[in-house]
Design a protein around this motif. Structure first.
Motif, PDB file in Angstrom:
ATOM      1  N   PHE A 118       0.872  -1.209   0.044  1.00 15.26           N
ATOM      2  CA  PHE A 118      -0.015  -0.036   0.006  1.00 15.26           C
ATOM      3  C   PHE A 118       0.716   1.233  -0.027  1.00 15.26           C
ATOM      4  O   PHE A 118       2.054   1.136   0.080  1.00 15.26           O
ATOM      5  N   ASP A 119       0.421   2.418  -0.430  1.00 13.14           N
ATOM      6  CA  ASP A 119       1.055   3.641  -0.311  1.00 13.14           C
ATOM      7  C   ASP A 119       0.968   4.154   1.144  1.00 13.14           C
ATOM      8  O   ASP A 119       1.303   5.420   1.301  1.00 13.14           O
ATOM      9  N   GLY A 120       0.396   3.805   2.023  1.00 12.83           N
ATOM     10  CA  GLY A 120       0.348   4.126   3.643  1.00 12.83           C
ATOM     11  C   GLY A 120       0.850   2.995   4.398  1.00 12.83           C
ATOM     12  O   GLY A 120       0.720   1.838   4.114  1.00 12.83           O
ATOM     13  N   ASN A 121       1.358   3.360   5.585  1.00  9.76           N
ATOM     14  CA  ASN A 121       1.768   2.298   6.549  1.00  9.76           C
ATOM     15  C   ASN A 121       0.534   1.334   7.041  1.00  9.76           C
ATOM     16  O   ASN A 121      -0.614   2.107   7.312  1.00  9.76           O
ATOM     17  N   VAL A 122       0.632   0.248   7.210  1.00  9.67           N
ATOM     18  CA  VAL A 122      -0.593  -0.598   7.705  1.00  9.67           C
ATOM     19  C   VAL A 122      -0.552  -0.510   9.329  1.00  9.67           C
ATOM     20  O   VAL A 122       0.404  -0.487  10.006  1.00  9.67           O
ATOM     21  N   LEU A 123      -1.780  -0.113   9.837  1.00  9.40           N
ATOM     22  CA  LEU A 123      -2.140   0.032  11.207  1.00  9.40           C
ATOM     23  C   LEU A 123      -2.777  -1.050  11.795  1.00  9.40           C
ATOM     24  O   LEU A 123      -2.414  -1.656  12.921  1.00  9.40           O
TER      25      LEU A 123
ATOM     26  N   PHE B  59       1.912  -7.911   8.992  1.00  5.43           N
ATOM     27  CA  PHE B  59       2.188  -6.843   8.498  1.00  5.43           C
ATOM     28  C   PHE B  59       3.592  -6.104   8.726  1.00  5.43           C
ATOM     29  O   PHE B  59       3.924  -6.265  10.069  1.00  5.43           O
ATOM     30  N   ALA B  60       4.256  -5.313   7.888  1.00  2.68           N
ATOM     31  CA  ALA B  60       5.359  -4.895   8.238  1.00  2.68           C
ATOM     32  C   ALA B  60       5.302  -3.416   7.385  1.00  2.68           C
ATOM     33  O   ALA B  60       5.179  -3.391   6.201  1.00  2.68           O
ATOM     34  N   GLY B  61       5.518  -2.130   7.886  1.00  2.00           N
ATOM     35  CA  GLY B  61       5.395  -1.154   7.127  1.00  2.00           C
ATOM     36  C   GLY B  61       4.269  -0.973   6.335  1.00  2.00           C
ATOM     37  O   GLY B  61       3.208  -0.885   6.784  1.00  2.00           O
ATOM     38  N   ASN B  62       4.418  -0.848   5.041  1.00  2.00           N
ATOM     39  CA  ASN B  62       3.193  -0.542   4.185  1.00  2.00           C
ATOM     40  C   ASN B  62       2.958  -1.949   3.382  1.00  2.00           C
ATOM     41  O   ASN B  62       2.155  -1.979   2.412  1.00  2.00           O
ATOM     42  N   GLN B  63       3.471  -3.137   4.009  1.00  2.00           N
ATOM     43  CA  GLN B  63       3.016  -4.296   3.444  1.00  2.00           C
ATOM     44  C   GLN B  63       2.382  -5.352   4.268  1.00  2.00           C
ATOM     45  O   GLN B  63       2.565  -5.175   5.321  1.00  2.00           O
ATOM     46  N   VAL B  64       1.380  -6.323   3.371  1.00  2.00           N
ATOM     47  CA  VAL B  64       0.672  -7.232   4.242  1.00  2.00           C
ATOM     48  C   VAL B  64       0.988  -8.542   3.635  1.00  2.00           C
ATOM     49  O   VAL B  64       1.220  -8.808   2.525  1.00  2.00           O
TER      50      VAL B  64
END
Length: 208
Positions: A105-110, A149-154
């Protein structure tokens, strides 16, 4: 002065009424498993239905949901008041098979919602308005599935048959959209123009 105040209020309203920037899906990849599928990013049109054997495909799918939504209550460790974006990732094969892959994604995963109750409770708030979400009892992930997830990846490792595996990914929304900046600039421009405009003066002449 009244006109100046009105322009200031309009500028503020334009700023408050705009939403945050989209944190969209950038890409995805299938890295393992025996399904033989590929990653497919969807843009659902009105009438689209997902879940409970609707797709019956070997592919890993994902689409964007609500963007720039401000949480009114805590959700999965995310504090109320946070602006978030939502995305749906799923695997709905025809036969029992496995899938390993990732979505960027272009935003961090919460957070990732993986439980049936969590997903059904957030469909109305975070779901895509074009989509009808089927909600079988096994929606979400089972004990032999995983999502991290880590950063902007799942990253997903799924084993699915009927009715498929489904997750909702929540990413951070923090940067104003271009439209927001445009409305802000328009409001400030109008405010500046009003401030530069001098009120008309009148001269009274008295005759002796």
């Amino acid at each position: 002065m009244k006109k100046l105040t009105k322009l200031a209020l309009l500028g503020a309203a334009a700023t408050l009424g705009a939403t945050s920037a989209n944190a969209a899906i950038v890409m995805g990849d299938v890295t393992g498993g025996n399904s033989g599928g590929v990653f497919v990013q969807e843009t659902p049109l009105p009438g689209f239905t997902v879940g409970n054997n609707q797709q019956q495909s070997p592919n890993l799918f994902a689409f964007d949901e609500v963007q720039g939504f401000q949480l009114t209550a805590d959700l999965a460790g995310i504090a109320a008041g946070t602006f978030v974006n939502s995305h749906y990732v799923y695997f709905d094969p025809q036969n029992s098979t496995t899938m390993e892959g990732n979505v960027t994604f272009d935003g961090n995963v919460l957070a990732i919602l993986t439980a049936t109750g969590q997903m059904s409770a957030t469909d109305a708030l975070l779901g895509n308005s074009n989509v009808t979400y089927q909600n079988p009892g096994l929606r979400g992930l089972e004990s032999n599935d995983s999502a991290s997830f880590a950063g902007n990846q799942v990253f997903v490792d799924l084993r699915a048959s009927t009715p498929g595996d489904y997750i909702r990914v929540i990413t951070l929304s923090a940067v104003p959209e271009p439209g927001t900046w445009a409305m802000m600039l328009l409001g400030f421009f109008g405010l500046g123009a009003a401030m530069r405009r001098k009120p008309a003066t009148s001269t009274r002449v008295r005759f002796a």
